[in-house]
Design a protein around this motif. Structure first.
Motif, PDB file in Angstrom:
ATOM      1  N   VAL A 193       0.837  -1.205   0.000  1.00 24.50           N
ATOM      2  CA  VAL A 193       0.000   0.000   0.000  1.00 24.50           C
ATOM      3  C   VAL A 193       0.867   1.249   0.000  1.00 24.50           C
ATOM      4  O   VAL A 193       0.591   2.221  -0.723  1.00 24.50           O
ATOM      5  N   ARG A 194       1.930   1.258   0.790  1.00 25.19           N
ATOM      6  CA  ARG A 194       2.816   2.422   0.814  1.00 25.19           C
ATOM      7  C   ARG A 194       3.467   2.632  -0.553  1.00 25.19           C
ATOM      8  O   ARG A 194       3.645   3.779  -1.005  1.00 25.19           O
ATOM      9  N   ARG A 195       3.814   1.546  -1.227  1.00 18.42           N
ATOM     10  CA  ARG A 195       4.401   1.655  -2.567  1.00 18.42           C
ATOM     11  C   ARG A 195       3.393   2.265  -3.541  1.00 18.42           C
ATOM     12  O   ARG A 195       3.727   3.136  -4.346  1.00 18.42           O
ATOM     13  N   LYS A 196       2.137   1.803  -3.470  1.00 17.06           N
ATOM     14  CA  LYS A 196       1.091   2.359  -4.330  1.00 17.06           C
ATOM     15  C   LYS A 196       0.863   3.842  -4.024  1.00 17.06           C
ATOM     16  O   LYS A 196       0.645   4.654  -4.944  1.00 17.06           O
ATOM     17  N   ALA A 197       0.910   4.209  -2.737  1.00 12.14           N
ATOM     18  CA  ALA A 197       0.713   5.612  -2.359  1.00 12.14           C
ATOM     19  C   ALA A 197       1.819   6.491  -2.928  1.00 12.14           C
ATOM     20  O   ALA A 197       1.551   7.610  -3.403  1.00 12.14           O
ATOM     21  N   ARG A 198       3.056   6.013  -2.887  1.00 16.12           N
ATOM     22  CA  ARG A 198       4.177   6.789  -3.442  1.00 16.12           C
ATOM     23  C   ARG A 198       4.009   6.972  -4.948  1.00 16.12           C
ATOM     24  O   ARG A 198       4.258   8.057  -5.490  1.00 16.12           O
ATOM     25  N   GLU A 202       3.648  10.438  -7.052  1.00 13.44           N
ATOM     26  CA  GLU A 202       4.499  10.771  -8.199  1.00 13.44           C
ATOM     27  C   GLU A 202       3.670  11.183  -9.410  1.00 13.44           C
ATOM     28  O   GLU A 202       4.116  12.008 -10.230  1.00 13.44           O
ATOM     29  N   ASP A 203       2.468  10.615  -9.515  1.00 14.20           N
ATOM     30  CA  ASP A 203       1.574  10.950 -10.624  1.00 14.20           C
ATOM     31  C   ASP A 203       0.736  12.198 -10.357  1.00 14.20           C
ATOM     32  O   ASP A 203      -0.152  12.538 -11.151  1.00 14.20           O
ATOM     33  N   GLY A 204       1.005  12.872  -9.239  1.00 11.88           N
ATOM     34  CA  GLY A 204       0.345  14.131  -8.949  1.00 11.88           C
ATOM     35  C   GLY A 204      -0.935  14.027  -8.150  1.00 11.88           C
ATOM     36  O   GLY A 204      -1.668  15.021  -7.999  1.00 11.88           O
ATOM     37  N   ILE A 205      -1.246  12.846  -7.606  1.00  9.36           N
ATOM     38  CA  ILE A 205      -2.439  12.686  -6.775  1.00  9.36           C
ATOM     39  C   ILE A 205      -2.144  13.189  -5.367  1.00  9.36           C
ATOM     40  O   ILE A 205      -1.145  12.795  -4.752  1.00  9.36           O
ATOM     41  N   THR A 206      -2.999  14.041  -4.858  1.00  9.52           N
ATOM     42  CA  THR A 206      -2.837  14.550  -3.497  1.00  9.52           C
ATOM     43  C   THR A 206      -4.005  14.084  -2.631  1.00  9.52           C
ATOM     44  O   THR A 206      -5.108  13.839  -3.126  1.00  9.52           O
ATOM     45  N   PRO A 269      -3.977  16.023 -10.621  1.00  8.97           N
ATOM     46  CA  PRO A 269      -3.142  17.228 -10.756  1.00  8.97           C
ATOM     47  C   PRO A 269      -3.916  18.491 -11.090  1.00  8.97           C
ATOM     48  O   PRO A 269      -3.450  19.600 -10.787  1.00  8.97           O
ATOM     49  N   ALA A 270      -5.104  18.349 -11.687  1.00  7.39           N
ATOM     50  CA  ALA A 270      -5.925  19.528 -11.995  1.00  7.39           C
ATOM     51  C   ALA A 270      -6.795  19.956 -10.822  1.00  7.39           C
ATOM     52  O   ALA A 270      -7.552  20.931 -10.934  1.00  7.39           O
ATOM     53  N   LYS A 299      -5.953   0.127 -11.251  1.00  6.16           N
ATOM     54  CA  LYS A 299      -4.653  -0.545 -11.200  1.00  6.16           C
ATOM     55  C   LYS A 299      -3.736   0.067 -10.153  1.00  6.16           C
ATOM     56  O   LYS A 299      -2.826  -0.601  -9.658  1.00  6.16           O
ATOM     57  N   ALA A 300      -3.976   1.317  -9.821  1.00  2.51           N
ATOM     58  CA  ALA A 300      -3.176   1.988  -8.799  1.00  2.51           C
ATOM     59  C   ALA A 300      -3.689   1.725  -7.392  1.00  2.51           C
ATOM     60  O   ALA A 300      -3.122   2.246  -6.426  1.00  2.51           O
ATOM     61  N   SER A 301      -4.762   0.908  -7.270  1.00  2.00           N
ATOM     62  CA  SER A 301      -5.340   0.569  -5.961  1.00  2.00           C
ATOM     63  C   SER A 301      -5.730   1.808  -5.169  1.00  2.00           C
ATOM     64  O   SER A 301      -5.489   1.901  -3.954  1.00  2.00           O
ATOM     65  N   LEU A 302      -6.365   2.763  -5.848  1.00  2.00           N
ATOM     66  CA  LEU A 302      -6.717   4.009  -5.168  1.00  2.00           C
ATOM     67  C   LEU A 302      -7.639   3.762  -3.976  1.00  2.00           C
ATOM     68  O   LEU A 302      -7.508   4.417  -2.937  1.00  2.00           O
TER      69      LEU A 302
END
Length: 377
Positions: A193-198, A202-206, A269-270, A299-302
Motif C-alpha cells: 500500500v505504501r508503494r502504491k501511495a508513493r 508521483e503521478d500528482g495525486i494529493t 493534478p488539476a 490498477k493503482a489501488s486508489l
C-alpha cells in the motif's frame, strides 16, 4: 397515551416491594427539540459507548430530512435533573412496519427515531445510570400495548433497556479496527500500500483531510458521482444515491470541528476529486460510511490507498477507532478488522406483531441460503 411528567410508574420487584419511578417529559415540537440539543449532546458525550447515531445531530438531522413525512409521529422522552439538565433521552417514532414492499399499510409499531433509510448503526439511548430503572419501566409500559421494533442496537446502550418479552431477530457484524495505518493488514500488505501511495503521489495525486466543519453538500455530490462511477464499472446497484443528499446536508449543517461528517479526498493534478472516503467523527471514533473513486485508478489501488491515508490522518488527530459499521465484507477483515455485533429486537403484540416475527424468520432463512457478499476497497 403517555401521561404527564408528574405521574409515576409503580414497579413491583420479585420480593413484592414497590418502587415508584418517574415518567419523562415528552417533547414533540421543533422548538422544544432545538432547546434540548446542547443538554442532549452533552449527555451523549458523557455516556460510555454511545455512537454518532445516538447524537441529536443524527437523530434530528434524519427527522428533518429522510424522516420529514413522519416527523409528526416522533416523540422524544426526556428525564431531567433538578437543574434542568437532561439525564436520559429516548427518541421514538410511531410508524407502520411494512410486511412487504408491495403491500399497503403495515403493523403499527414503536421504533427508534433516526433509524430506517440512511442506515444508522450502534443505536441506543443516552441514559445516566441513575435513570436506568426509569427508562426500562417506561419502555416496558409502552410495550404492553403496542409492538416494538428496535433495529441495530448497541449491546451497551440499547440492550439494557429492552422491554420484557423482547426477542432477538437479527444479529449484524460491524467490524472495527484501530485507527492506525500500522494496523492495516499484514506487513506485506502495508508495504504494498505504501508503494502504491508513493506512485500515486508521483503521478500528482494529493490527499486532503476535510474536517467536519469544512464538509459541504458539494463534497457529498463528489462522493455520489464517484460512487456511481465505481458501481457502474463493477456492475450491480446501490441504494446510496441522491435521495440521501438532504440527510447529509442536514448533518453537515450541524457539524463542528470535532464531530460530524468528514472525508479524505484524493485529487488529480488539476484539482478534481478522484476519490472520497466519507464517514462520521464522534469523540475518538471514525465511522466509515461510504467510498467512491474513479475506476481509471483501479490498477493503482486508489481505494485501498484511500483507507491507508484516512487511517494516517485519523491517527494524527488522536482518533483511536476506525469503525466499518454494518456488513462483514471480506476486505474489512483483510484490512485487520474484528467483528463486533449489533442486534435487532422485536416485542410482538397481537396478530401484527406475530406477522412481523414471521417475516423476520423468513428473512433469516433466505439470508442463510445466500452466499456472503464480497466487498471491495
Amino acid at each position: 397515551m403517555f401521561g404527564s411528567a408528574k405521574r409515576r410508574i409503580r414497579s413491583t420487584d420479585r420480593s413484592g416491594g414497590i418502587t415508584v419511578l418517574a415518567l419523562p417529559t415528552l417533547l414533540r415540537s421543533p422548538g422544544e427539540l432545538t432547546a434540548l440539543v446542547p443538554s442532549w449532546r452533552a449527555l451523549v458525550a458523557a455516556t460510555p459507548g454511545t455512537s454518532y447515531f445516538t447524537t441529536p445531530d443524527w437523530v434530528l438531522g434524519w427527522t428533518e430530512s429522510l424522516g420529514r413525512e413522519q416527523a409528526g409521529r416522533a416523540v422524544v422522552a426526556v428525564w431531567r435533573a433538578e437543574d434542568g439538565a437532561a439525564e436520559a433521552v429516548v427518541p421514538l417514532l410511531r410508524t407502520r412496519e411494512r410486511l412487504h414492499p408491495r403491500l399497503p399499510g403495515g403493523v403499527l409499531s414503536w421504533t427508534l427515531l433516526g433509524t430506517g433509510p440512511g442506515a444508522a448503526d450502534h443505536c441506543g439511548f443516552a441514559v445516566d445510570p441513575r435513570r436506568h430503572q426509569d427508562v426500562r419501566a417506561w419502555l416496558a409500559s409502552l410495550a404492553r400495548r403496542r409492538t416494538m421494533l428496535f433495529p441495530h442496537l448497541d449491546a451497551g446502550t440499547g440492550d439494557p433497556f429492552l422491554p420484557p418479552g423482547a426477542r432477538e431477530i437479527e444479529r449484524t457484524a460491524c467490524p472495527v479496527m484501530p485507527a492506525d495505518p500500522a494496523a492495516l493488514g499484514s506487513a506485506r500488505h502495508r508495504q504494498g500500500v505504501r508503494r502504491k501511495a508513493r506512485k500515486l503521489a508521483e503521478d500528482g495525486i494529493t490527499f486532503t483531510w476535510v474536517a467536519p466543519d469544512a464538509t459541504t453538500p458539494e463534497l457529498f455530490d463528489d462522493l455520489l458521482r464517484l460512487h456511481r462511477l465505481r458501481r457502474e464499472a463493477i456492475g450491480g446497484s446501490s441504494a446510496f444515491d441522491a435521495t440521501r443528499r438532504p440527510l447529509h446536508a442536514a448533518l453537515a449543517a450541524r457539524a463542528a470541528a470535532d464531530r460530524g461528517p468528514c472525508a479524505l479526498v484524493a485529487r488529480d493534478p488539476a484539482g478534481r476529486p478522484v476519490g472520497v472516503l466519507y464517514g462520521f467523527l464522534w469523540q475518538d471514533t471514525f465511522a466509515y460510511y461510504q467510498l467512491g473513486w474513479d475506476p481509471a485508478y483501479a490498477k493503482a489501488s486508489l481505494g485501498t490507498v484511500l483507507f491507508h491515508e484516512t487511517l494516517t490522518a485519523l491517527a494524527a488527530r488522536g482518533v483511536r477507532t476506525f469503525d466499518f459499521l454494518r456488513g462483514a465484507e471480506e476486505f474489512k477483515h483483510r484490512f485487520g478488522a474484528v467483528d463486533r455485533y449489533d442486534t435487532t429486537w422485536l416485542v410482538a403484540r397481537g396478530a401484527g406483531g406475530a406477522l412481523l416475527g414471521a417475516k423476520s424468520a423468513a428473512r433469516r432463512v433466505r439470508n442463510r441460503r445466500l452466499r456472503p457478499v464480497r466487498g471491495e476497497a
